[in-house]
Scaffold this motif. Structure first.
Motif, short mmCIF file in Angstrom:
data_model
loop_
_atom_site.label_atom_id
_atom_site.label_comp_id
_atom_site.label_asym_id
_atom_site.label_seq_id
_atom_site.Cartn_x
_atom_site.Cartn_y
_atom_site.Cartn_z
N TRP A 15 -39.38 -29.35 11.55
CA TRP A 15 -38.26 -28.76 10.64
C TRP A 15 -37.72 -30.08 10.16
O TRP A 15 -37.38 -30.05 8.95
N TYR B 137 -40.24 -31.39 7.68
CA TYR B 137 -40.00 -30.76 6.51
C TYR B 137 -39.03 -31.22 5.67
O TYR B 137 -38.85 -31.34 4.33
N GLY C 121 -44.62 -30.07 9.27
CA GLY C 121 -43.77 -30.59 8.30
C GLY C 121 -44.48 -30.77 7.02
O GLY C 121 -43.77 -30.20 6.00
N LYS C 122 -45.46 -31.50 6.77
CA LYS C 122 -46.08 -32.02 5.72
C LYS C 122 -46.42 -30.84 5.06
O LYS C 122 -46.38 -30.52 3.74
N GLY D 40 -45.62 -27.53 5.21
CA GLY D 40 -44.56 -26.89 4.62
C GLY D 40 -44.15 -27.32 3.41
O GLY D 40 -44.03 -26.54 2.62
N ALA D 41 -43.86 -28.59 3.67
CA ALA D 41 -43.26 -29.39 2.31
C ALA D 41 -44.27 -29.03 0.91
O ALA D 41 -43.82 -28.73 0.06
#
Lengths: 389, 224
Positions: A7, A10, A226-227, A229-230
């Motif tokens: 998170w 992200y 994280g990546k 999700g982005a």
């Protein structure tokens, strides 16, 4: 794996993306502008061309080897401007006339040729009007002939034929707009995710930040998550903005005369829009994973762009299939990624999507998305990819 | 002179597969120790194996052979805990240019599990120490090289790591002044280790640059 760390990554990626002009253009500006520009522009030019073609008095080159009485009057009555010319064919090719008429054969059996250039809309329209005028003239002659023989002209129409379009106006509008939206949507989603994906992978390598990130306590899985999700966010935000822009364009477009014929038939249907977005979610994950995995193999921004070009062509090709007439989404087509989403958007807008195809499309794309996601994670663990020498 | 070993490296090796050249031995049996509080300089020409060794220590690359511990932790089994004890600063600085110093340092603080209550005072302390406050909210791409270097140092120190890996291509005189001990690496192997005095005695040269060149030519004479 800690979701908290993913998170943190992200949030940083999203902040970083929102400050990147290229991402903002492809993720926000493009989806918001493409629909109104494309639909507005298309409607405007189509309406103008059509009106012009209808209202303009087209010059028609006419050559008569044998007389055909009433020809010039018939053309004039149809709003055309007949002009005598030695070679109608050349007159059309040299654009001195929109269409040409040549009367040959014998007086007992005259033969009329109409010349047109199908690459020119105005020529096509003029030729159609010439044909209509000639048919009217022909019918008039037949009536006169029958009349002189004392036969009623009713024999010409022993029965009447009428075509009835059973598609509701909503379905017609859905067909037209769904084709457009289905195609554009997947393309915009892909472009919406392209810059973020490159920026977070090849871009990090180029700026030499990847090594620092990997030397921080986050695990590879957390970094990918994280990546990913982005990137998914970027792709999905593009989808939401495209649908929104589409809806707003039509809501406002209904006030414009040229739009009304189409737009007034398509009320913005909230459940349909939600269904479209739900369908598009697995596709967002699929796109994000492929974009990340492919651009990770590149050493630089430019290299990544060249790797993604074939992907773009593949997606365009698959999406284009859904624009072909006669394509219907059966369970077999529904397993082909991209094509299934484009086609399903069209069918949802037409009100013709079946629960089975929705489920198969969703399930198939979810399976591909899972596979692509795992592939991207695997790629992030490969040293030869992360530190290409 | 120094406390127990903070870094202990034994017979470390790394082989890369290169499509054209075949297997490339970037690091070939490297061993060294660094004590608590010690400044150890790993010197070597381009392609000697410095970057690969440091990347292995930072758990970014996995070794092909050998073992290493950092603050008593096995770098292969305890990757995350090793990275938590490590500050890694490369010559490129590795800064996200669209972020501000405050955002960047906070990001790395959070990755190191520092929460708001501990992160804020720590950032305040570092920003005061390094004079970052006045440009803490300016995007990094607007900062001068000197300012960026200070931000990179703050980023490296935010979690107060007991071990620092500072990777740079700076002048050798800096190493001469700063390092307690120096290891010379060439073609993947450590060729000599010692204090400046020991290396002077061994080569008969006084300046580190001369000592370094002398050791390299000796290594070449040994057949690389």
């Amino acid at each position: 794996m800690s979701l908290r760390t993913a998170w943190v990554i992200y949030r940083k990626e999203i902040l970083d993306l929102l400050r990147d002009r290229r991402t903002l253009i492809s993720m926000v500006v493009l989806p918001l502008l493409v629909m109104p520009l494309l639909i507005g522009g298309l409607s405007y030019f189509m309406a103008r061309t059509e009106r012009k073609a209808r209202e303009t008095a087209h010059p028609i080159a006419v050559r008569r080897e044998i007389p055909l009485s009433g020809l010039l009057e018939a053309l004039s009555d149809a709003g055309l401007v007949p002009e005598e010319a030695p070679e109608p064919r050349t007159a059309v090719s040299e654009k001195r006339a929109e269409a040409g008429v040549e009367v040959a054969g014998s007086e007992a059996q005259p033969r009329v040729k109409i010349y047109l250039d199908r690459t020119r809309t105005t020529s096509e329209v003029a030729a159609n009007r010439v044909e209509l005028a000639l048919n009217r003239l022909k019918e008039q002659r037949v009536r006169e002939g029958l009349h002189s023989m004392g036969v009623s002209s009713e024999v010409l129409t022993p029965f009447a034929v009428e075509k009835v379009n059973i598609a509701t106006p909503k379905r017609m509008a859905g067909f037209f707009l769904g084709t457009l939206l289905g195609y554009l949507m997947v393309l915009l989603m892909l472009t919406g995710g392209t810059y973020p994906a490159i920026d977070m992978t090849a871009g990090e390598k180029e700026r030499r930040t990847l090594e620092i990130l990997l030397a921080a306590p986050a695990s590879r899985e957390e970094v990918v998550l994280g990546k990913m999700g982005a990137t998914i966010t970027a792709v999905f935000v593009t989808a939401i903005l495209t649908v929104t822009s589409f809806g707003v364009t039509f809501a406002l477009g209904a006030r414009v005369a040229e739009f009304r014929a189409v737009t007034s038939q398509l009320p913005v249907d909230v459940p349909a829009v939600l269904l479209i977005l739900v369908t598009l979610f697995p596709l967002s994950v699929l796109f994000a994973s492929i974009l990340l995995a492919l651009s990770l193999t590149a050493r630089s921004y430019k290299e990544a762009q060249s790797y993604l070009t074939p992907l773009m062509f593949l997606v365009i090709m698959l999406a284009m299939v859904s624009t072909l007439p006669g394509v219907e989404l059966g369970p077999r087509l529904a397993v082909i990624p991209v094509l299934n989403a484009s086609q399903l958007i069209k069918e949802i807008l037409m009100g013709a999507a079946s629960p089975v195809t929705i489920a198969v499309t969703f399930g198939a794309n979810l399976a591909y998305a899972t596979g692509a996601f795992l592939y991207a994670v695997w790629m992030f663990k490969r040293e030869s990819v992360l530190f290409r020498i | 002179m120094f406390g127990p070993d903070m870094i202990s490296v034994r017979d470390l090796a790394k082989v890369f597969q290169d499509k054209k050249r075949g297997p490339v031995r970037a690091v070939d049996g490297v061993s060294f120790d660094v004590g608590r509080g010690e400044i150890y300089g790993l010197l070597g020409p381009n392609g000697a194996g410095k970057t690969t060794t440091l990347r292995i220590l930072a758990t970014v690359l996995a070794p092909s052979r050998g073992s290493a511990t950092l603050d008593g932790l096995d770098i292969f089994r305890d990757g995350r805990r090793v990275r938590q004890r490590l500050g890694f600063l490369s010559g490129d600085m590795g800064l996200y240019h669209r972020l501000t110093p405050r955002e960047l340092v906070a990001f790395f603080g959070r990755l190191n599990s520092l929460d708001g209550a501990r992160l804020r005072p720590r950032m305040d302390e570092l920003f005061s120490l390094l004079g970052i406050h006045e440009f803490a909210d300016t995007k990094i791409d607007k900062l001068s090289t000197g300012m960026r270097q200070r931000v990179a140092i703050a980023r490296t120190l935010v979690h107060d790591p007991p071990v620092l890996i500072l990777y740079s291509t700076h002048v050798m005189e800096e190493a001469e002044c700063l390092c307690d001990r120096i290891g010379v690496i060439h073609r993947g192997k450590i060729r000599a280790v010692g204090t400046i005095e020991e290396l002077r005695a061994r080569t008969g040269k006084s300046r580190l640059r001369e000592i370094f060149l002398d050791l390299l030519s000796l290594a070449e004479g040994d057949g690389g």
